[in-house]
Structure formats: C-alpha cells, structure tokens
Design an enzyme around this catalytic site. Structure first.
Site, PDB file in Angstrom:
ATOM      1  N   ASP A 171       0.841  -1.200   0.000  1.00  0.00           N
ATOM      2  CA  ASP A 171       0.000   0.000   0.000  1.00  0.00           C
ATOM      3  C   ASP A 171       0.874   1.246   0.000  1.00  0.00           C
ATOM      4  O   ASP A 171       0.633   2.170   0.764  1.00  0.00           O
ATOM      5  CB  ASP A 171      -0.920  -0.056   1.234  1.00  0.00           C
ATOM      6  CG  ASP A 171      -2.055   0.939   1.140  1.00  0.00           C
ATOM      7  OD1 ASP A 171      -2.222   1.544   0.063  1.00  0.00           O
ATOM      8  OD2 ASP A 171      -2.765   1.120   2.147  1.00  0.00           O
ATOM      9  N   ARG A 216       0.011   9.115   0.586  1.00  0.00           N
ATOM     10  CA  ARG A 216      -0.772   9.270   1.830  1.00  0.00           C
ATOM     11  C   ARG A 216      -0.160   8.467   2.973  1.00  0.00           C
ATOM     12  O   ARG A 216      -0.439   8.722   4.133  1.00  0.00           O
ATOM     13  CB  ARG A 216      -2.240   8.866   1.612  1.00  0.00           C
ATOM     14  CG  ARG A 216      -2.407   7.416   1.304  1.00  0.00           C
ATOM     15  CD  ARG A 216      -3.825   6.936   1.100  1.00  0.00           C
ATOM     16  NE  ARG A 216      -3.732   5.584   0.552  1.00  0.00           N
ATOM     17  CZ  ARG A 216      -3.581   5.306  -0.731  1.00  0.00           C
ATOM     18  NH1 ARG A 216      -3.578   6.270  -1.623  1.00  0.00           N
ATOM     19  NH2 ARG A 216      -3.446   4.057  -1.153  1.00  0.00           N
ATOM     20  N   ASN A 217       0.638   7.468   2.634  1.00  0.00           N
ATOM     21  CA  ASN A 217       1.254   6.624   3.661  1.00  0.00           C
ATOM     22  C   ASN A 217       2.703   6.999   3.965  1.00  0.00           C
ATOM     23  O   ASN A 217       3.421   6.213   4.572  1.00  0.00           O
ATOM     24  CB  ASN A 217       1.151   5.159   3.260  1.00  0.00           C
ATOM     25  CG  ASN A 217      -0.269   4.652   3.387  1.00  0.00           C
ATOM     26  OD1 ASN A 217      -1.021   5.185   4.203  1.00  0.00           O
ATOM     27  ND2 ASN A 217      -0.655   3.686   2.588  1.00  0.00           N
ATOM     28  N   ASP A 260       3.193   4.469   7.250  1.00  0.00           N
ATOM     29  CA  ASP A 260       1.940   3.813   7.589  1.00  0.00           C
ATOM     30  C   ASP A 260       1.945   2.401   7.070  1.00  0.00           C
ATOM     31  O   ASP A 260       2.320   2.149   5.936  1.00  0.00           O
ATOM     32  CB  ASP A 260       0.765   4.579   6.995  1.00  0.00           C
ATOM     33  CG  ASP A 260      -0.505   4.255   7.741  1.00  0.00           C
ATOM     34  OD1 ASP A 260      -0.919   3.085   7.672  1.00  0.00           O
ATOM     35  OD2 ASP A 260      -1.060   5.135   8.411  1.00  0.00           O
TER      36      ASP A 260
END
Ligand code: AMP
Length: 518
Positions: free
Chosen positions: A372, A376-377, A390
C-alpha cells in the site's frame, strides 16, 4: 448535422445464473452470479435460517452493470456448516431463489465406551505404536523449533519470504533501552481467501509479515509506555484505527525529559482490532530504518490502546504535496488564502522520491512487501525529511483511494499493477509499480492517479496496459523511471536500488534547494 443520445435502461427481474456447490476445502466459497436490474438485494439462508455475516461466513460481492458476481465465503467450515445454502435475490420486479448443498466435513464419530466394547488386542497395539510415534515426532518438532529460535536461522523447512531481523542498534535513536526484537521465521499460516474482480475469482496471498498469527511465532518485544507519561496536545488526523494526536511523552529518551510524539489511538477495541493492533506493533518494532517512521512503543494500560510514533511535523506527504503545489489555496472564512508553502521544484521532488526509495530498499531487504505504498502513507518531517509512515492504517480519510471488493476488502487499485488487481499477487515488484505511481503523485503535487476515471474504469485501463500520462512538470528522464516501474511483466520492472541510483544521478544534475522548509 446534429445528434443527441439518451440512455435506455431496461429493468428486469432477478435470475440466478450460477450457484456452484462449494469445494471441500479449508477455506471455501459458494460462487454465484445473479442477473437483474435494478441490482437485486441478496440474502443467504443455511437450512432456512438467514445467515448473519461473521468472520467465518460472509459474502464477497462485485457489482456490474446488470449482474452481480461473488462468493459466499466460508472460513474453516466444519460439519455444522453442512446443509442447504439458499440464495434469495430480490428486486422490485421479482424474487429468485436457488439452493445448493454444501458438504464440508463428516460429523466426528463419537464412541461411547460400554462394558462390552473391547477393542481387539492388535488394534490396541496399533494405536499404542501410533501414539508413541506421534509423541516422538512432537518432541522432535519442539526441539527443532527451540533450535531455530535459539540460533535465529532461517529454516529450509519453512516456506515463504521469512525474515530474521537482528537487533540492529540505531545510535541516533533516543531509545537505547528499548529491546530490539528478533522476528522468528513463521510459516504462512494465514488461510487462503478470495475475492471476485471482473470475471475472475482472485486468491488472496497474504503478506506473511502482516498476517502472521500462529502460536509458533515468537512475538516481537514491543516497548511499553505508561499512560501517565503521555499528555495529549491536539488532534493531527484520523486513520482507520482511530484518531492521531500530537502528544508530549515523558521518560522516552534518556537525554530528554519529554519529547513530542504522534500517538495513534485504537478507536474500536474489538477482539480482532486488538489483534491487528498487537500485530502492527510487533511489525513496527521490527522495522527500523531512517526512512521508516520511528515506532516508540505501545500504551495498553487502559483504554484507548495507543501506539507512539515520532512526530513528523508536516504530516502526510499527500497533504504536504497539495499544500506545496499550484492549487495550494485554502479557504478561510470563504476567502482564498495562499498557504505558507512555496511550490516544490524538481530537485525537491527527486529528494522526496529518493528517500522513499531508500525506505523501500530496506523493506525489500527484510522481505517485506508493503502493498500500500502511496504518498498518503508517507510522512514529512523537518528539512524535507520523508519516511514511509503507515503500515495499513490510513484507509478511513483517504477512503476514495481504495476500491471495495466484496464485503470488507479495500484495495488501492490506482496504485496496483495488473497482476495485483487480477490475481492479488503482491511482491517487491508490485511495490516498485506503486513507487512509479508515487513518483507521478509527487510530480502532480498530490493528484489522485486516474482522477478522471471511476474505479471500474481504472481497473479496465490498468489491466489493458494503459499507463498514467507524463505530468506537466515532470522531466522526461523521471517519466522514463515511471515507465520502468510500470512494465507489465514484474521481472522487467526496474529494481528499487537502480531506481534510487538513477534518482541520485538526476539529483546531482539538479541543484537541491531545501531551505523552503524548517
Ligand atoms: P494514519 O492513521 O497513519 O493514516 O494517520 C492519519 C493522519 O494523521 C495522517 O494522514 C497524518 O496527517 C497524521 N499523522 C499520522 N502519523 C503522524 C506522525 N507520526 N506525525 C505527524 N502526523 C501524523
């Protein structure tokens, strides 16, 4: 000449075109296809009792224009699950039902001892030999397991990408007293699962690091922090696990009395959420690198459960890119206001990308497939320091970045290569594909990949071999790197080390101005 078009929608009652008998397997499913317009509502019955969705039995459904495909998934079915399975499909024009018989396990044979049931002598002898052999094998297994644990070696009997992470002391870490953990080899004990995308049923190949949950896995030594040492200051954001706060934490560093940290709270401590929390904490304890967000430990004395991380003052990279792009206008009292961010230049973009690549090289060295990777992570700290931050907890706020397949599986399809979309195959090479998408996000100041397309159109595009276009500010050489990440064949993709080398070369050719950020 002129023309006009209208859309004609023909409604028709449901028909169940497929309802397949489940195979007798550990994890199995009853495949179905239902036609109907509007989409029918589905209900399942087991021996005429409506099925309530649980962890052990749940439908996974994919919706198409005028039909629905999916699976009623049964995890570890036993003889209690044997019986008739009825699917009922209803829309405003009618109802259709169909039934299949599912046979999973035979009822266990129970022997009630009575005075006259004496097993023959040779049978007793056979049983004794079998029991002795089994006990001997068990003792051997225990010894083998202890040896593996003691010497931390990768056993050739264990399959899958297992890792032995040594207690690599990070001298820059203020946490000298934290015990570093050894992640022992674990078998791939997560059961197979499946979802349906398009016309294919797709097996789930879980990441052994994410999903290891065997009793025979020795747990990482997670550092525990006392609640009385944590003082919340303000909210930073919200993830799937719960709210994230800025906090002050005492007694964390031997050199500092208190320090700023980011704490993640577990909003819904159901049993499975607690297990995820524990698993994530063990995983994070084991991952230590300058481009992976530092994990300090957990606080579990009372509610909510808390994870403590280093505080990255500029928050997540996607938000950061948007705040430092051409559209960085925010509305204050209805009035547009330019944020403090100056626009990022190509050299800064390359600097950001190379740091993520460094984090990925480390993850790959640990045989860790992230699955993933996206801006955003990632998190941004002072001086444009970027870290991968993340590991599966950011799905709530960015929920439009994920595509729900079936009941609860959310997939970041816009970052996924064809083989992950079609077969749920996640590898270091699929992480490289996502890295190409990260490069694209960086060069577009945080745009959503394929923002102009709906999820099903994105799937179609990616599986047909289309790739994202070159962003306006992106130099040709950087776009070539992206194309190298987006080779259809995973083996043909660039390797993350080579990507980082190339980024360095490009960076040398472009002067770095890092002074835009404190
Ligand atoms: P997450 O649960 O990781 O998705 O976090 C939700 C949001 O909280 C992120 O999008 C960030 O804006 C913020 N956040 C998470 N971790 C940190 C951190 N270590 N430092 C600063 N902000 C963070």
């Amino acid at each position: 000449m002129t023309n006009a078009s209208i859309q004609l929608t023909v409604h028709f009652p449901p028909t169940i075109v497929k309802l397949k008998e489940p195979e007798r397997r550990h994890d199995t499913c009853i495949e179905f296809t239902v036609r109907g317009s509007p989409h029918p509502t589905l209900r399942w019955f087991h021996n005429e009792q409506e099925i309530l969705h649980t962890e052990y039995i749940r439908p996974d459904v994919a919706y198409y224009q005028d039909y629905i495909e999916g699976c009623l998934t049964l995890k570890d079915p036993t003889h209690h699950n044997n019986g008739n399975y009825t699917l009922e499909a209803t829309n405003q024009l009618g109802v259709a039902t169909s039934t299949v018989y599912g046979h999973f396990l035979n009822k266990p044979f129970v022997v009630t001892p009575t005075a006259d049931t004496h097993p023959p002598e040779e049978e007793t002898l056979g049983v004794s030999i079998a029991v002795s052999l089994a006990s001997f094998a068990l003792v051997l297994l225990v010894i083998l397991f202890l040896l593996i644990n003691k010497y931390g070696r990768r056993s050739k009997f264990m399959k899958g990408p297992v890792a032995v992470i040594g207690g690599e002391e990070d001298s820059s870490s203020p946490l000298h007293h934290v015990n570093h953990a050894v992640l022992s080899p674990c078998g791939l004990d997560s059961g197979p699962d499946a979802v349906v995308i398009g016309m294919s049923r797709i097996p789930v190949i879980e990441n052994p690091q994410y999903f290891r949950h065997g009793h025979n896995c020795s747990k990482a030594d997670v550092h525990h922090i006392k609640r009385r040492d944590i003082f919340l200051k303000r909210e930073l954001g919200e993830g799937a696990f719960g709210k994230v706060f800025l906090a002050e934490c005492y007694n964390l560093s031997p050199t500092k009395d208190k320090m700023l940290v980011a704490v993640k709270t577990l909003k819904d401590p159901t049993l499975s959420a607690r297990k995820d929390f524990q698993r994530e904490a063990e995983l994070l304890t084991n991952l230590q690198h300058e481009h992976i967000v530092k994990f300090y430990g957990v606080c579990v004395d009372g509610d909510p459960l808390i994870m403590v991380f280093e505080y990255m003052k500029h928050g997540d990279l996607n938000k950061f890119l948007r705040a430092h792009g051409p559209d960085a206008m925010i509305l204050v009292d209805g009035q547009p206001l330019q944020t403090n961010g100056t626009e990022l230049g190509v050299s800064q973009m390359l600097h950001i990308a190379s740091q993520i690549a460094a984090g990925m090289i480390y993850l790959a060295s640990q045989h860790f497939v992230h699955r993933d990777l996206a801006t955003r992570n990632c998190l941004v700290g002072s001086g444009l320091l970027v870290k991968i931050g993340d590991f599966g907890m950011s799905r709530d706020i960015y929920s439009t970045d994920y595509y729900r397949v079936g009941g609860h599986t959310m997939l970041p399809i816009r970052w996924m290569p064809p083989e992950s979309i079609m077969y749920r195959k996640f590898t270091t090479e699929s992480d490289v594909w996502s890295f190409g998408v990260i490069l694209w996000e960086i060069c577009t100041y945080g745009k959503q990949p394929w923002f102009q397309l709906a999820n099903n159109e994105v799937i179609e595009c990616i599986t047909q071999g289309r790739v994202l276009e070159r962003p306006r500010v992106c130099p040709q050489e950087v776009y070539e790197l992206m194309l190298g990440c987006w080779q259809r064949e995973p083996q043909q993709r660039l390797n993350i080390k080579d990507i980082q080398k190339k980024l360095f070369t490009l960076m040398k050719a472009t002067p770095v101005y890092l002074d835009i950020l404190g």
